[in-house]
Design a protein around this motif. Structure first.
Motif, PDB file in Angstrom:
ATOM      1  N   GLN A 137     -14.794  14.355  14.378  1.00 48.94           N
ATOM      2  CA  GLN A 137     -15.700  14.461  15.341  1.00 48.94           C
ATOM      3  C   GLN A 137     -15.827  13.182  16.037  1.00 48.94           C
ATOM      4  O   GLN A 137     -16.222  13.310  17.385  1.00 48.94           O
ATOM      5  N   TYR A 138     -16.005  12.139  15.310  1.00 50.70           N
ATOM      6  CA  TYR A 138     -16.318  10.842  15.849  1.00 50.70           C
ATOM      7  C   TYR A 138     -15.063   9.666  15.751  1.00 50.70           C
ATOM      8  O   TYR A 138     -15.184   9.028  14.974  1.00 50.70           O
ATOM      9  N   PRO A 139     -14.063   9.873  16.685  1.00 48.91           N
ATOM     10  CA  PRO A 139     -12.835   9.119  16.620  1.00 48.91           C
ATOM     11  C   PRO A 139     -13.101   7.549  16.920  1.00 48.91           C
ATOM     12  O   PRO A 139     -12.620   6.616  16.351  1.00 48.91           O
ATOM     13  N   PHE A 140     -14.129   7.419  17.715  1.00 47.32           N
ATOM     14  CA  PHE A 140     -14.540   5.958  18.177  1.00 47.32           C
ATOM     15  C   PHE A 140     -15.722   5.371  17.458  1.00 47.32           C
ATOM     16  O   PHE A 140     -16.071   4.125  17.900  1.00 47.32           O
ATOM     17  N   PHE A 141     -15.788   6.036  16.275  1.00 43.89           N
ATOM     18  CA  PHE A 141     -16.988   5.367  15.475  1.00 43.89           C
ATOM     19  C   PHE A 141     -16.319   4.780  14.234  1.00 43.89           C
ATOM     20  O   PHE A 141     -15.321   5.489  13.633  1.00 43.89           O
ATOM     21  N   LEU A 142     -16.498   3.427  13.821  1.00 41.45           N
ATOM     22  CA  LEU A 142     -16.132   2.871  12.511  1.00 41.45           C
ATOM     23  C   LEU A 142     -17.198   2.083  11.789  1.00 41.45           C
ATOM     24  O   LEU A 142     -18.145   1.710  12.378  1.00 41.45           O
ATOM     25  N   MET A 143     -16.823   2.170  10.528  1.00 44.41           N
ATOM     26  CA  MET A 143     -17.722   1.564   9.685  1.00 44.41           C
ATOM     27  C   MET A 143     -17.027   0.240   9.172  1.00 44.41           C
ATOM     28  O   MET A 143     -16.024   0.314   8.700  1.00 44.41           O
ATOM     29  N   THR A 144     -17.780  -0.881   9.253  1.00 47.73           N
ATOM     30  CA  THR A 144     -17.399  -2.171   8.615  1.00 47.73           C
ATOM     31  C   THR A 144     -17.993  -2.490   7.291  1.00 47.73           C
ATOM     32  O   THR A 144     -18.333  -3.672   6.859  1.00 47.73           O
ATOM     33  N   THR A 145     -18.854  -1.247   6.589  1.00 46.81           N
ATOM     34  CA  THR A 145     -19.446  -1.256   5.347  1.00 46.81           C
ATOM     35  C   THR A 145     -18.995  -0.142   4.761  1.00 46.81           C
ATOM     36  O   THR A 145     -17.970   0.763   5.330  1.00 46.81           O
ATOM     37  N   HIS A 146     -19.301   0.068   3.577  1.00 46.69           N
ATOM     38  CA  HIS A 146     -18.937   1.310   2.694  1.00 46.69           C
ATOM     39  C   HIS A 146     -19.696   2.620   2.927  1.00 46.69           C
ATOM     40  O   HIS A 146     -21.155   2.288   2.761  1.00 46.69           O
ATOM     41  N   SER A 147     -19.454   3.903   2.993  1.00 46.62           N
ATOM     42  CA  SER A 147     -20.010   4.823   3.103  1.00 46.62           C
ATOM     43  C   SER A 147     -20.803   5.135   1.915  1.00 46.62           C
ATOM     44  O   SER A 147     -20.426   4.867   0.739  1.00 46.62           O
ATOM     45  N   ASP A 148     -21.915   6.142   2.155  1.00 40.24           N
ATOM     46  CA  ASP A 148     -22.711   6.421   1.009  1.00 40.24           C
ATOM     47  C   ASP A 148     -21.944   7.305   0.276  1.00 40.24           C
ATOM     48  O   ASP A 148     -22.406   7.857  -1.075  1.00 40.24           O
ATOM     49  N   LEU A 149     -20.695   7.781   0.649  1.00 44.91           N
ATOM     50  CA  LEU A 149     -20.030   8.521  -0.286  1.00 44.91           C
ATOM     51  C   LEU A 149     -19.682   8.144  -1.649  1.00 44.91           C
ATOM     52  O   LEU A 149     -19.743   8.558  -2.690  1.00 44.91           O
ATOM     53  N   ASP A 371      -8.694   3.142  23.598  1.00 41.77           N
ATOM     54  CA  ASP A 371      -7.697   3.819  22.788  1.00 41.77           C
ATOM     55  C   ASP A 371      -6.811   2.695  22.091  1.00 41.77           C
ATOM     56  O   ASP A 371      -6.778   2.605  20.725  1.00 41.77           O
ATOM     57  N   LEU A 372      -6.429   1.859  22.841  1.00 41.39           N
ATOM     58  CA  LEU A 372      -5.717   0.590  22.457  1.00 41.39           C
ATOM     59  C   LEU A 372      -6.537  -0.357  21.499  1.00 41.39           C
ATOM     60  O   LEU A 372      -6.064  -0.884  20.642  1.00 41.39           O
ATOM     61  N   LEU A 373      -7.700  -0.612  22.052  1.00 42.27           N
ATOM     62  CA  LEU A 373      -8.640  -1.634  21.358  1.00 42.27           C
ATOM     63  C   LEU A 373      -9.013  -0.754  19.819  1.00 42.27           C
ATOM     64  O   LEU A 373      -9.154  -1.508  18.879  1.00 42.27           O
ATOM     65  N   LEU A 374      -9.168   0.472  19.816  1.00 45.45           N
ATOM     66  CA  LEU A 374      -9.424   1.245  18.692  1.00 45.45           C
ATOM     67  C   LEU A 374      -8.539   1.223  17.499  1.00 45.45           C
ATOM     68  O   LEU A 374      -8.692   0.597  16.498  1.00 45.45           O
ATOM     69  N   GLN A 375      -6.944   1.378  18.128  1.00 47.64           N
ATOM     70  CA  GLN A 375      -5.982   1.181  17.261  1.00 47.64           C
ATOM     71  C   GLN A 375      -5.774  -0.471  16.834  1.00 47.64           C
ATOM     72  O   GLN A 375      -5.490  -0.482  15.515  1.00 47.64           O
ATOM     73  N   SER A 376      -6.067  -1.267  17.630  1.00 47.75           N
ATOM     74  CA  SER A 376      -5.994  -2.825  17.239  1.00 47.75           C
ATOM     75  C   SER A 376      -7.012  -3.030  16.259  1.00 47.75           C
ATOM     76  O   SER A 376      -6.889  -3.667  15.328  1.00 47.75           O
ATOM     77  N   ILE A 377      -8.393  -2.243  16.274  1.00 51.80           N
ATOM     78  CA  ILE A 377      -9.336  -2.702  15.161  1.00 51.80           C
ATOM     79  C   ILE A 377      -9.021  -1.990  13.753  1.00 51.80           C
ATOM     80  O   ILE A 377      -9.005  -2.665  12.717  1.00 51.80           O
ATOM     81  N   LEU A 378      -8.334  -0.870  13.655  1.00 55.77           N
ATOM     82  CA  LEU A 378      -7.830  -0.098  12.938  1.00 55.77           C
ATOM     83  C   LEU A 378      -6.558  -0.605  12.115  1.00 55.77           C
ATOM     84  O   LEU A 378      -6.591  -0.653  10.622  1.00 55.77           O
ATOM     85  N   GLN A 379      -5.914  -1.569  12.852  1.00 55.75           N
ATOM     86  CA  GLN A 379      -4.777  -2.303  12.358  1.00 55.75           C
ATOM     87  C   GLN A 379      -5.215  -3.620  11.795  1.00 55.75           C
ATOM     88  O   GLN A 379      -4.516  -4.457  11.381  1.00 55.75           O
ATOM     89  N   VAL A 380      -6.505  -4.145  11.714  1.00 58.47           N
ATOM     90  CA  VAL A 380      -6.890  -5.423  11.362  1.00 58.47           C
ATOM     91  C   VAL A 380      -6.820  -5.702   9.709  1.00 58.47           C
ATOM     92  O   VAL A 380      -7.075  -4.568   8.881  1.00 58.47           O
ATOM     93  N   ASN A 381      -6.384  -6.723   9.487  1.00 59.33           N
ATOM     94  CA  ASN A 381      -5.861  -6.996   8.222  1.00 59.33           C
ATOM     95  C   ASN A 381      -6.329  -8.304   7.874  1.00 59.33           C
ATOM     96  O   ASN A 381      -5.533  -9.280   8.262  1.00 59.33           O
ATOM     97  N   MET A 382      -7.624  -8.742   7.478  1.00 59.81           N
ATOM     98  CA  MET A 382      -8.016 -10.114   7.429  1.00 59.81           C
ATOM     99  C   MET A 382      -8.633 -10.216   6.136  1.00 59.81           C
ATOM    100  O   MET A 382      -9.205  -9.372   5.552  1.00 59.81           O
ATOM    101  N   THR A 383      -9.097 -11.599   6.051  1.00 64.37           N
ATOM    102  CA  THR A 383     -10.202 -11.781   4.590  1.00 64.37           C
ATOM    103  C   THR A 383     -11.327 -12.588   5.110  1.00 64.37           C
ATOM    104  O   THR A 383     -10.929 -13.571   6.067  1.00 64.37           O
ATOM    105  N   PHE A 391      -8.499  -1.117   6.980  1.00 67.99           N
ATOM    106  CA  PHE A 391      -8.979   0.261   7.075  1.00 67.99           C
ATOM    107  C   PHE A 391      -7.950   1.167   6.434  1.00 67.99           C
ATOM    108  O   PHE A 391      -6.664   1.091   6.630  1.00 67.99           O
ATOM    109  N   ASN A 392      -8.493   2.146   6.063  1.00 61.78           N
ATOM    110  CA  ASN A 392      -7.586   3.256   5.271  1.00 61.78           C
ATOM    111  C   ASN A 392      -7.301   4.143   6.346  1.00 61.78           C
ATOM    112  O   ASN A 392      -7.687   4.180   7.576  1.00 61.78           O
TER     113      ASN A 392
END
Length: 645
Positions: A137-149, A371-383, A391-392
C-alpha cells in the motif's frame, strides 16, 4: 533577429513556469532540495537533528559524491503534533523537494505515505518502525532502520529461551503499538507461546491512567511484562510499576528499544529512574564496530556542544541511522542523475480541481522522476556507520540484529546478541554470518542476567492469579473402586490414584492452573461415565478425572489422555521369602490336603484290586507283589496317561 527569437522564447518559458504548467531544471542542478520532518525536542529528534546536519555537511564537503551538486536540507519541527507533521509534509510538497526524511512517528507515516504515493516523492524514515508500513500500500515509503517485526521476533526468542509461555503486553494504543504487539503475538505463536493479557494505554495517558492499567496487570498470573511504548513516557510506566511493587523479585520486564534509546541519549539518568529499571531486559539496534562508526562517535561531542546549551546529548542508534539516511539519499540521487534523470515537476490534474481554496492544494505537483529515484534508493549498496546498507526485495534492510541489554547498577550490560540469521548468541552477528546458520536450541545462548529484586535465578514467570477463572473438573462420586477416586467424607476434597496422577501432572507445568474438583453423582449409586464425558461438551465441566474407560462413543465427545491404568485381571499375592529344603515340594498343600490325597491314593488302589484280582493275572501272586502292584497302579493313574493297563 536571432536575439529577438531568443527573447521571445525566454518570455514563453517564463510564462509557462509562472502558470504552474511545469518546472524543468537541468539534469545535474547545483542544488537538490530534501526535507526532514520530526520533533526537535523529542528523545529521538534531538539526536537526529545533529546527525542529519552533520551528514549533509559531510556530503556537500565531498565533491565525489554528487559531482558538484549540493544537498539543501530543510527541516520542520512537528512539535509532537500529528497534524503539524501532516501540514509540514504538505508544505514540502509545494516546493521542489525530491525526497522527505521522516516522519518520525509511525502513525503519521501512514498518513503522509498516501501523499507521497500521490505526488511520487520518496519518503524515507529512520525512526518509523511499524511492520505494516512494509505493505504494498505504501510503495514510496522506505525504512532506513529495522522494522519492529524483527524486534518482536527477538523478544519471542527471549521468552522461549528462558522457558516462559505467557506474557503480558503493555503498549500504546495506536498504529505503532497495536501493529507491533500484533507482530509479537504472531512470533510468540511460532514458539508455542502467547500473549495472555493485553494492556493498551492511551497515547497521552496520565499517571492515573497508567496506574489503573497496571493495577489490572498485577491481578493476572503472568509476571512476564513486555512494554512497547514511546520514549517520552516509557519511564513513567516503570515508575508507577515501582510504586505498586511490581518491580521486585519474581517479575520480568522486557522493553523494546525505547529504553536503550533513553539510556543512550539522556545518560546519566536520575538515580530514581535508574532504580526503577534495575534488572530490566531491553534491546538496542546493533551496529557493528568499524572505522567509520568510530570516527563519527569521536566527533559527536563536538557536533552537539556547538548546537546546545543544555545537558549533553548522547548518541543513540537512531542518530547513526539518521546519519546514514542522508548518505543513502546522496548515493541514490547521484545514481539518479547518472541514469539520465532530471528534476522536473508537473501539475496533478486531480488537484487542479481544488484551485481557489485557502489551502492552495493545487500548488502541489508530481515529481516526474519519483519512480526512478525510488528505484535508485532501493539499489543502493554501501557501507555506512551502521554497517552494510542494502535493501531486500521487501524493501527492508539486510541483516537485522539487536543487542540484548540488562540494566544493572548505574549502567547497562550486554548479555548477548540476536540476529535474524542465527538467533540468540554471545558472538557478534558479523562473525556468525561467516558460518552456516544454526538456530537449534542448543546453539542459543546468553550470559546470565540479573533480574528485578537483584535475583540471580531466572524467575518462574507466573503466580497464582487473583482474578483467574478456575477450571471446573468433574469427578465421579462412586461406590466401587474407591482406590482410584473417592470423596473424603465430610469435605469437598477427593483422594485416590487418579487424583494423584492429575496433581502430579499439574506440578510439571511452568504456569499456574487454578481448578476446582466437583463431584458427579450422589455417592450412593455409581454415576454414568458417559454422561460425565458428555457434560464436558456442553460446558458444564472443563475436564474430568477418574477411572473412565476409553470407549468409541466417548472418544467422539472428548479427548483422553494416554491410559495410565492397565486393563485386564491380575492376581495380587504377598511375597514371603523362605529357605528351600528337600521337603519344599510339600509346602503347596496343607497337612490335611496331603492326608486326603494319600487316603484316596490307597482307596483307588484297593477298589481296583478288588475288581481285577479274579480276572487279571497282574494282581495275583505273593501278597508283597500284589501290594506293590496296587500302589504302582494308583501312582501311575495320577501322573501318567494310560491307553490300557
Amino acid at each position: 533577429m536571432k536575439m529577438v527569437w531568443f527573447l521571445l522564447l525566454m518570455v514563453f518559458l517564463n510564462g509557462v513556469i509562472s502558470n504552474g504548467v511545469g518546472t524543468n531544471v537541468s539534469s545535474r542542478p547545483s542544488v537538490v532540495n530534501i526535507g526532514a520532518i520530526f520533533s526537535f525536542n523529542s528523545t529521538i529528534g534531538k539526536v537526529a537533528k545533529f546527525a542529519l546536519e552533520a551528514a549533509v555537511q559531510d556530503v556537500n564537503s565531498d565533491p565525489t559524491v554528487l559531482g558538484g551538486t549540493k544537498l539543501k536540507l530543510r527541516t520542520q519541527d512537528t512539535n509532537f503534533s500529528g497534524f503539524g507533521a501532516l501540514m509540514e509534509a504538505l508544505q514540502f510538497m509545494e516546493g521542489d523537494t525530491v525526497a522527505i526524511i521522516g516522519p518520525q512517528s509511525s502513525v503519521m507515516a501512514h498518513v503522509v505515505s498516501h501523499i507521497a504515493n500521490e505526488l511520487q516523492v520518496p519518503l524515507i524514515s529512520y525512526a518509523a518502525t511499524d511492520p505494516t508500513l512494509f505493505s504494498l500500500q505504501y510503495p514510496f515509503f522506505l525504512m532506513t532502520t529495522h522494522s519492529d517485526l524483527y524486534q518482536m521476533a527477538a523478544i519471542a526468542d527471549l521468552v522461549d529461551y528462558y522457558g516462559w509461555r505467557e506474557v503480558i503486553a503493555i503498549y500504546v494504543d495506536d498504529d505503532y503499538g497495536r501493529n507491533g504487539i500484533a507482530a509479537l503475538g504472531d512470533e510468540l505463536a511460532k514458539k508455542r507461546c502467547k500473549i495472555s493479557y493485553k494492556a493498551p494505554m492511551y497515547p497521552e495517558s496520565s499517571r492515573d491512567d497508567i496506574t489503573d492499567v497496571l493495577v489490572k496487570v498485577a491481578l493476572t498470573e503472568s509476571r512476564i511484562l513486555v512494554v512497547h511504548t514511546y520514549t517520552e513516557w516509557g519511564l513513567e510506566v516503570l515508575d508507577v510499576a515501582q510504586k505498586l511493587g511490581m518491580t521486585g523479585s519474581g517479575y520480568v520486564w522486557i522493553t523494546t528499544n525505547w529504553l536503550s534509546t533513553v539510556v543512550d541519549t539522556d545518560a546519566p539518568l536520575p538515580s530514581n529512574a535508574m532504580n526503577n529499571i534495575q534488572g530490566v531486559l531491553t534491546l538496542r539496534m546493533y551496529t557493528p564496530a568499524s572505522e567509520l562508526k568510530s570516527n563519527f562517535v569521536s566527533r559527536w561531542s563536538n557536533l552537539t556542544s556547538a548546537g546546545t546549551t543544555n545537558r549533553h546529548v548522547g548518541l543513540s542508534a537512531y542518530g547513526l541511522y539518521a546519519y546514514d539516511t542522508v548518505w543513502v539519499l546522496a548515493h541514490a540521487i547521484n545514481a539518479f542523475f547518472n541514469q539520465g534523470g532530471s528534476i522536473s515537476f508537473s501539475n496533478d490534474s486531480r488537484l487542479t480541481k481544488l484551485r481557489g481554496g485557502s489551502l492552495h492544494l493545487d500548488a502541489m505537483s508530481i515529481f516526474d522522476g519519483g519512480d526512478l529515484l525510488l528505484q535508485s534508493i532501493l539499489q543502493v549498496n554501501m557501507t555506512g556507520v551502521t554497517g552494510p546498507i542494502k535493501f531486500n526485495s521487501d524493501h527492508s534492510l539486510i541483516r537485522p540484529a539487536y543487542e540484548v541489554i540488562n540494566v544493572i547498577g548505574t549502567g547497562i550490560r550486554r548479555i548477548g546478541y540476536w540476529s535474524n540469521y542465527s538467533g540468540l548468541s554471545v558472538v557478534p552477528p558479523e562473525t556468525l554470518y561467516m558460518k552456516p546458520p544454526n538456530r537449534t536450541s542448543t546453539n542459543q545462548r546468553l550470559y546470565d542476567a540479573i533480574w528485578p529484586g537483584q535475583a540471580a535465578q531466572t524467575p518462574r514467570g507466573w503466580v497464582f492469579p487473583n482474578n483467574g477463572r478456575q477450571l471446573i473438573i468433574g469427578v465421579p462420586d462412586r461406590v466401587i473402586y474407591r482406590e482410584f477416586v473417592s470423596r473424603v467424607e465430610g469435605t469437598d476434597m477427593f483422594k485416590g490414584y487418579c487424583v494423584d496422577v492429575f496433581t502430579a501432572a499439574l506440578s510439571l507445568l511452568p504456569y499456574a492452573v487454578p481448578y476446582k474438583l466437583v463431584p458427579f453423582g450422589d455417592g450412593i449409586h455409581n454415576p454414568s461415565c458417559t454422561d460425565l464425558v458428555r457434560m464436558i461438551t456442553t460446558g458444564v465441566y472443563d475436564a474430568a478425572i477418574g477411572d473412565i474407560a476409553i470407549v468409541t462413543n466417548r472418544t467422539r465427545m472428548a479427548d483422553f489422555t494416554q491410559p495410565y491404568i492397565e486393563s485386564g485381571l491380575v492376581v495380587v499375592v504377598p511375597i514371603k521369602t523362605s529357605n528351600s529344603n528337600a521337603w519344599a515340594f510339600l509346602k503347596p498343600f496343607s497337612k490335611n490336603m496331603w492326608i486326603v490325597t494319600g487316603t484316596f491314593f490307597l482307596l483307588v488302589g484297593a477298589v481296583v484290586w478288588i475288581l481285577e484280582h479274579r480276572i487279571n493275572d497282574e494282581f495275583r501272586g505273593p501278597p508283597r507283589r500284589q501290594v506293590v502292584t496296587i500302589l504302582w497302579f494308583s501312582f501311575s493313574t495320577l501322573f501318567f496317561a494310560h491307553s490300557k493297563f
